[in-house]
Design a protein around this motif. Structure first.
Motif, PDB file in Angstrom:
ATOM      1  N   ALA A 177       0.835  -1.209   0.000  1.00  0.00           N
ATOM      2  CA  ALA A 177       0.000   0.000   0.000  1.00  0.00           C
ATOM      3  C   ALA A 177       0.868   1.257   0.000  1.00  0.00           C
ATOM      4  N   PHE A 178       1.953   1.242   0.748  1.00  0.00           N
ATOM      5  CA  PHE A 178       2.860   2.393   0.772  1.00  0.00           C
ATOM      6  C   PHE A 178       3.479   2.634  -0.589  1.00  0.00           C
ATOM      7  N   ILE A 179       3.950   1.566  -1.228  1.00  0.00           N
ATOM      8  CA  ILE A 179       4.547   1.690  -2.562  1.00  0.00           C
ATOM      9  C   ILE A 179       3.500   2.160  -3.573  1.00  0.00           C
ATOM     10  N   ALA A 180       2.283   1.621  -3.480  1.00  0.00           N
ATOM     11  CA  ALA A 180       1.218   2.063  -4.386  1.00  0.00           C
ATOM     12  C   ALA A 180       0.889   3.534  -4.157  1.00  0.00           C
ATOM     13  N   GLY A 181       1.015   3.998  -2.923  1.00  0.00           N
ATOM     14  CA  GLY A 181       0.758   5.390  -2.618  1.00  0.00           C
ATOM     15  C   GLY A 181       1.783   6.342  -3.203  1.00  0.00           C
ATOM     16  N   LEU A 182       2.936   5.830  -3.562  1.00  0.00           N
ATOM     17  CA  LEU A 182       3.978   6.661  -4.165  1.00  0.00           C
ATOM     18  C   LEU A 182       3.817   6.812  -5.672  1.00  0.00           C
ATOM     19  N   LYS A 190      -2.622  10.249 -11.295  1.00  0.00           N
ATOM     20  CA  LYS A 190      -3.264  10.240 -12.611  1.00  0.00           C
ATOM     21  C   LYS A 190      -3.250   8.841 -13.212  1.00  0.00           C
ATOM     22  N   LYS A 191      -2.146   8.128 -13.037  1.00  0.00           N
ATOM     23  CA  LYS A 191      -2.046   6.779 -13.587  1.00  0.00           C
ATOM     24  C   LYS A 191      -3.020   5.833 -12.894  1.00  0.00           C
ATOM     25  N   ILE A 192      -3.118   5.967 -11.575  1.00  0.00           N
ATOM     26  CA  ILE A 192      -4.036   5.102 -10.826  1.00  0.00           C
ATOM     27  C   ILE A 192      -5.471   5.359 -11.260  1.00  0.00           C
ATOM     28  N   VAL A 193      -5.851   6.621 -11.371  1.00  0.00           N
ATOM     29  CA  VAL A 193      -7.213   6.972 -11.772  1.00  0.00           C
ATOM     30  C   VAL A 193      -7.480   6.502 -13.194  1.00  0.00           C
ATOM     31  N   ALA A 194      -6.501   6.665 -14.076  1.00  0.00           N
ATOM     32  CA  ALA A 194      -6.676   6.256 -15.471  1.00  0.00           C
ATOM     33  C   ALA A 194      -6.872   4.753 -15.610  1.00  0.00           C
TER      34      ALA A 194
END
Length: 102
Positions: free
Chosen positions: A54-59, A63-67
């Motif tokens: 989760a920490f790594i994903a938070g970094l 925009k990429k996550i939303v896309a």
């Protein structure tokens, strides 16, 4: 008594509110994740790995996550909606069959 709020103090308050909201969301999501795991000897390891992921994903870039996530959730939502509609039609057909036969 005249109180003046400058741009810096308003921005600081806004940042505090946004950070609090992010922290609250992350905490409640992690808690929900933690209570779904059974009490096993591996629970601490699983929770630690989950926290690191989760920490790594938070970094990553937001925009990429939303896309990626928004369209995926939209497609999954459409599939679920279709499945619910099909199930509803099956239930109606079964009730009509029982009504006509009984």
């Amino acid at each position: 008594m005249d109180i003046k709020l400058n741009y810096f103090s308003v921005a600081t308050m806004y940042i505090g509110v946004i950070m609090g909201a992010i922290y609250q969301t992350a905490t409640s999501t992690y808690y929900g994740f933690s209570i779904t795991i059974n009490n096993t000897p591996m629970k601490k390891t699983i929770l630690s790995i989950g926290g690191i992921v989760a920490f790594i994903a938070g970094l990553t870039d937001f925009k990429k996550i939303v896309a990626i996530l928004y369209p995926t959730q939209g497609y999954i939502g459409c599939i679920i909606l279709i499945l619910v509609a099909v199930n509803f039609i099956k239930i109606i057909i079964n009730k009509l069959k029982k009504f006509n036969c009984g």
